[in-house]
Design a protein around this motif. Structure first.
Motif, PDB file in Angstrom:
ATOM      1  N   GLU A 151       0.772  -1.284  -0.126  1.00 36.10           N
ATOM      2  CA  GLU A 151       0.088   0.016  -0.056  1.00 36.10           C
ATOM      3  C   GLU A 151       0.842   1.158  -0.060  1.00 36.10           C
ATOM      4  O   GLU A 151       0.511   2.219  -0.813  1.00 36.10           O
ATOM      5  CB  GLU A 151      -0.861   0.244   1.216  1.00 36.10           C
ATOM      6  N   SER A 152       1.887   1.354   0.853  1.00 36.35           N
ATOM      7  CA  SER A 152       2.807   2.498   0.829  1.00 36.35           C
ATOM      8  C   SER A 152       3.517   2.804  -0.381  1.00 36.35           C
ATOM      9  O   SER A 152       3.581   3.684  -0.929  1.00 36.35           O
ATOM     10  CB  SER A 152       3.864   2.283   1.905  1.00 36.35           C
ATOM     11  N   LEU A 153       3.665   1.596  -1.049  1.00 37.89           N
ATOM     12  CA  LEU A 153       4.547   1.782  -2.388  1.00 37.89           C
ATOM     13  C   LEU A 153       3.672   2.258  -3.496  1.00 37.89           C
ATOM     14  O   LEU A 153       3.903   3.156  -4.050  1.00 37.89           O
ATOM     15  CB  LEU A 153       5.034   0.561  -2.853  1.00 37.89           C
ATOM     16  N   VAL A 154       2.499   1.671  -3.275  1.00 39.34           N
ATOM     17  CA  VAL A 154       1.559   2.476  -4.487  1.00 39.34           C
ATOM     18  C   VAL A 154       1.259   3.816  -4.113  1.00 39.34           C
ATOM     19  O   VAL A 154       1.297   4.769  -5.121  1.00 39.34           O
ATOM     20  CB  VAL A 154       0.045   1.622  -4.225  1.00 39.34           C
ATOM     21  N   LEU A 155       0.943   4.272  -2.945  1.00 36.04           N
ATOM     22  CA  LEU A 155       0.784   5.576  -2.643  1.00 36.04           C
ATOM     23  C   LEU A 155       2.261   6.542  -3.007  1.00 36.04           C
ATOM     24  O   LEU A 155       1.896   7.786  -3.582  1.00 36.04           O
ATOM     25  CB  LEU A 155       0.619   5.803  -1.109  1.00 36.04           C
ATOM     26  N   ARG A 156       3.294   6.100  -3.102  1.00 37.76           N
ATOM     27  CA  ARG A 156       4.534   6.876  -3.362  1.00 37.76           C
ATOM     28  C   ARG A 156       4.653   6.794  -4.835  1.00 37.76           C
ATOM     29  O   ARG A 156       4.891   7.963  -5.533  1.00 37.76           O
ATOM     30  CB  ARG A 156       5.448   6.307  -2.896  1.00 37.76           C
ATOM     31  N   LEU A 157       4.100   5.826  -5.483  1.00 40.59           N
ATOM     32  CA  LEU A 157       4.117   5.965  -7.044  1.00 40.59           C
ATOM     33  C   LEU A 157       3.226   6.848  -7.550  1.00 40.59           C
ATOM     34  O   LEU A 157       3.321   7.479  -8.652  1.00 40.59           O
ATOM     35  CB  LEU A 157       3.706   4.537  -7.495  1.00 40.59           C
ATOM     36  N   LEU A 158       2.024   7.058  -6.760  1.00 40.19           N
ATOM     37  CA  LEU A 158       0.990   8.025  -7.138  1.00 40.19           C
ATOM     38  C   LEU A 158       1.095   9.464  -6.681  1.00 40.19           C
ATOM     39  O   LEU A 158       0.267  10.308  -6.731  1.00 40.19           O
ATOM     40  CB  LEU A 158      -0.363   7.507  -6.607  1.00 40.19           C
ATOM     41  N   ALA A 159       2.466   9.595  -6.061  1.00 36.94           N
ATOM     42  CA  ALA A 159       2.787  11.161  -5.517  1.00 36.94           C
ATOM     43  C   ALA A 159       2.533  12.091  -6.898  1.00 36.94           C
ATOM     44  O   ALA A 159       3.040  11.918  -7.952  1.00 36.94           O
ATOM     45  CB  ALA A 159       4.173  11.073  -5.136  1.00 36.94           C
ATOM     46  N   LYS A 160       2.003  13.146  -6.331  1.00 38.97           N
ATOM     47  CA  LYS A 160       1.703  14.364  -7.311  1.00 38.97           C
ATOM     48  C   LYS A 160       2.952  14.845  -7.951  1.00 38.97           C
ATOM     49  O   LYS A 160       3.201  15.219  -9.316  1.00 38.97           O
ATOM     50  CB  LYS A 160       1.029  15.418  -6.744  1.00 38.97           C
ATOM     51  N   ASP A 161       3.999  14.952  -7.069  1.00 37.71           N
ATOM     52  CA  ASP A 161       5.339  15.378  -7.463  1.00 37.71           C
ATOM     53  C   ASP A 161       6.145  14.367  -7.866  1.00 37.71           C
ATOM     54  O   ASP A 161       6.517  13.434  -6.950  1.00 37.71           O
ATOM     55  CB  ASP A 161       6.037  16.345  -6.340  1.00 37.71           C
ATOM     56  N   PRO A 162       6.596  14.355  -9.013  1.00 32.94           N
ATOM     57  CA  PRO A 162       7.683  13.255  -9.716  1.00 32.94           C
ATOM     58  C   PRO A 162       8.778  13.028  -8.823  1.00 32.94           C
ATOM     59  O   PRO A 162       9.367  11.953  -8.626  1.00 32.94           O
ATOM     60  CB  PRO A 162       8.210  13.677 -10.887  1.00 32.94           C
ATOM     61  N   GLN A 163       9.256  14.136  -8.081  1.00 36.52           N
ATOM     62  CA  GLN A 163      10.396  13.926  -7.026  1.00 36.52           C
ATOM     63  C   GLN A 163      10.148  13.204  -5.866  1.00 36.52           C
ATOM     64  O   GLN A 163      11.168  12.576  -4.938  1.00 36.52           O
ATOM     65  CB  GLN A 163      11.120  15.221  -6.685  1.00 36.52           C
ATOM     66  N   HIS A 164       8.932  12.895  -5.592  1.00 33.33           N
ATOM     67  CA  HIS A 164       8.439  12.047  -4.317  1.00 33.33           C
ATOM     68  C   HIS A 164       8.126  10.839  -4.479  1.00 33.33           C
ATOM     69  O   HIS A 164       7.818  10.021  -3.827  1.00 33.33           O
ATOM     70  CB  HIS A 164       7.057  12.944  -3.622  1.00 33.33           C
ATOM     71  N   ARG A 165       8.196  10.531  -5.964  1.00 31.69           N
ATOM     72  CA  ARG A 165       8.082   9.056  -6.386  1.00 31.69           C
ATOM     73  C   ARG A 165       9.300   8.224  -6.234  1.00 31.69           C
ATOM     74  O   ARG A 165      10.348   9.034  -6.095  1.00 31.69           O
ATOM     75  CB  ARG A 165       7.672   9.022  -7.737  1.00 31.69           C
ATOM     76  N   PRO A 166       9.264   6.949  -6.157  1.00 31.01           N
ATOM     77  CA  PRO A 166      10.606   6.228  -6.040  1.00 31.01           C
ATOM     78  C   PRO A 166      11.532   6.645  -7.286  1.00 31.01           C
ATOM     79  O   PRO A 166      10.998   7.026  -8.462  1.00 31.01           O
ATOM     80  CB  PRO A 166      10.130   4.681  -6.409  1.00 31.01           C
ATOM     81  N   ALA A 167      12.718   6.481  -7.174  1.00 26.67           N
ATOM     82  CA  ALA A 167      13.980   7.275  -8.087  1.00 26.67           C
ATOM     83  C   ALA A 167      13.682   6.378  -9.355  1.00 26.67           C
ATOM     84  O   ALA A 167      13.926   6.908 -10.546  1.00 26.67           O
ATOM     85  CB  ALA A 167      15.315   7.044  -7.569  1.00 26.67           C
ATOM     86  N   SER A 168      13.557   5.162  -9.535  1.00 29.65           N
ATOM     87  CA  SER A 168      13.561   4.369 -10.834  1.00 29.65           C
ATOM     88  C   SER A 168      12.542   2.806 -10.629  1.00 29.65           C
ATOM     89  O   SER A 168      12.322   2.639  -9.580  1.00 29.65           O
ATOM     90  CB  SER A 168      14.975   4.086 -11.074  1.00 29.65           C
TER      91      SER A 168
END
Length: 510
Positions: free
Chosen positions: A250-267
């Protein structure tokens, strides 16, 4: 018309059989390759379906994109067999994949087991890692573009086609809306900003949310309404709908869906590493190349750090003085290859001859400088931005050392290096480079320099959108459109496109 039949022959060898899909970009047919007696899939694209696009330019970009796509070697990508033009159609011949698309697979297995969702996402990460290393951004990752094969492996379709169908970084159609599927579209893509690997990771988050919850995180009755929700509403955590889903997922999905690209996983590589503990247990391979146990120990894992270093230039002949004697002949060979459109082969020849030429003539000699400029330009044209970047930086530094930092040729090399950074999905670094370059062009009065400064300002606006600074982007583009109209005229496509972007931003922000 899906399910229709035809017996038209494409390129004298591909006999169309059954229409299996169609949409805004064209049709997909099953077909038979008469020469090799095998079933294939043929995608037909019509240049006249794209409003305002010049047909010749579309054909050129289509063939280039097919060539770049064909360089990506990964079992999770559909194989490209052939591409070209036939009458008014552009055609792409691909491997035929026997299976079901992921949308149908989800519909047939509801609720979708979360372990399956993890396995799907892990396989997609492996493919995206290879794709982003080229670099290519898919731009339209969604269940209908993913096939589940009979053995459970996944294949991604339509790589690169979305970028072919529009000419610029903004990916806006001439009606002012972005190209792609609104339900899977990242905020920066929805706003007409620069796209990068981070854009595909957002779409992966949407897809994962859909597999786990049964629906996309944001839906609505209009495309504008959906895109507005992507920009301003938080997604519903999936554990509220499926409590059995692990918290880490669940945490990973929420970070993938971050509005700001810099808050998503790096790669995609980083996403895979987070998914790996949720996959069935395996032992860790040694990491040595050509390890035959690796496919069994860690199925579908991307190569670690594959995107971190440029690929070495292929060696097409023996190094050293013997090779150096062939420099003049190699230059003639490169000219012939480029004239025939054989760009990849020209790149390999240039990469092999440069060390010998430097040994024979000296690194700062005119012949080596000319070869290196041709090498960098050809790498750019071949989409090999990771290899082009250090060459451009070397050329820029050499020229600046000789003629000063304001030298036009040095500035052009730095501009092309910034383009590489943009294509490699490094928006912050690209933005910094463009901002450093801009004063040199704004202080000039030549028409070409003024137009270049306008283009740099446009790219700065798009990168600000990609980085989530919408207010600064709106201000930048708002000032730019007035200056662009003074230079180009009100009816020119350049300011008209910026006005479309501003109007679209106003709608989405409203």
């Amino acid at each position: 018309m899906a399910g229709g039949t035809d017996h038209r022959l494409i390129a004298g060898r591909y006999e169309l059989s059954t229409l299996i899909g169609q949409g805004g970009m064209g049709q997909v047919w099953t077909a038979y390759d008469q020469r090799l007696d095998r079933r294939v899939a043929v995608k037909l694209l019509r240049p006249d379906k794209v409003a305002g696009a010049e047909a010749d330019e579309l054909r050129r970009r289509f063939l280039r994109e097919c060539r770049v796509t064909a360089q990506v070697d990964h079992p999770g990508l559909v194989t490209v067999h052939d591409a070209g033009t036939e009458d008014e159609d552009l055609y792409l011949v691909m491997q035929y994949v026997d299976g079901a698309d992921l949308g149908d697979h989800l519909a047939e297995h509801t609720p979708y087991p979360w372990q399956w969702a993890v396995a799907v996402a892990a396989q997609l990460c492996a493919v995206l890692s290879a794709v982003h290393a080229v670099p290519i951004v898919h731009r339209d990752l969604k269940p209908r573009n993913v096939m589940v094969r009979q053995d459970g492996t996944l294949t991604i379709l339509d790589l690169g086609i979305a970028s072919v169908m529009d000419t610029d970084t903004t990916r806006l159609t001439h009606t002012g809306s972005p190209i792609g599927s609104p339900s899977y579209m990242a905020p920066e893509q929805a706003m007409g900003g620069a796209v990068g690997p981070y854009t595909d990771l957002y779409a992966l988050g949407v897809l994962l949310h859909e597999l786990l919850s049964g629906d996309v995180p944001f839906s609505g009755s209009t495309a504008l309404g959906v895109l507005h929700r992507h920009l301003y509403e938080p997604p519903l955590p999936v554990r509220r709908l499926r409590p059995e889903v692990p918290e880490a997922l669940e945490s990973l999905v929420l970070r993938l869906l971050a509005k700001d690209p810099q808050h998503r996983p790096a790669s995609a590589q980083d996403v895979y590493e987070e998914l790996a503990p949720l996959l069935p247990g395996r032992s860790v391979p040694t990491g040595h190349p050509l390890d035959p146990t690796r496919p069994f120990l860690r199925p579908h894992a991307p190569w670690p750090d594959r995107a971190a270093t440029p690929a070495p230039a292929p060696q097409t002949g023996p190094p050293g003085p013997a090779r150096g004697q062939d420099v003049a002949a190699a230059v003639d060979e490169v000219k012939r290859l480029l004239g025939e459109g054989r760009i990849t082969q020209a790149v390999d020849t240039l990469g092999a001859i440069l060390p010998a030429a430097a040994a024979q003539h000296g690194e700062h000699s005119p012949v080596v400088r000319t070869l290196r400029k041709q090498y960098a330009a050809t790498l750019m044209d071949d989409g090999q931005y990771r290899r082009a970047l250090p060459e451009l930086r070397r050329l820029a530094d050499q020229r600046a050392a000789e003629s000063g930092h304001a030298d036009p040729q040095s500035l052009q090399f730095r501009y092309e290096a910034a383009q590489c950074l943009e294509q490699l999905g490094e928006p912050a670094a690209a933005l910094a480079e463009y901002r450093t370059l801009l004063p040199y062009y704004e202080n000039q009065y030549a028409t070409d320099d003024i137009r270049q400064s306008l283009e740099i300002r446009r790219r700065i606006g798009q990168l600000l959108l990609a980085l989530g600074d919408r207010s600064a982007a709106h201000d930048t583009l708002g000032r730019l459109v007035l200056d662009a109209e003074r230079v180009h005229g009100i009816g020119h496509p350049f300011p008209a496109e910026i006005r479309r972007t501003l109007q679209w931003l106003g709608q989405v922000r409203g």
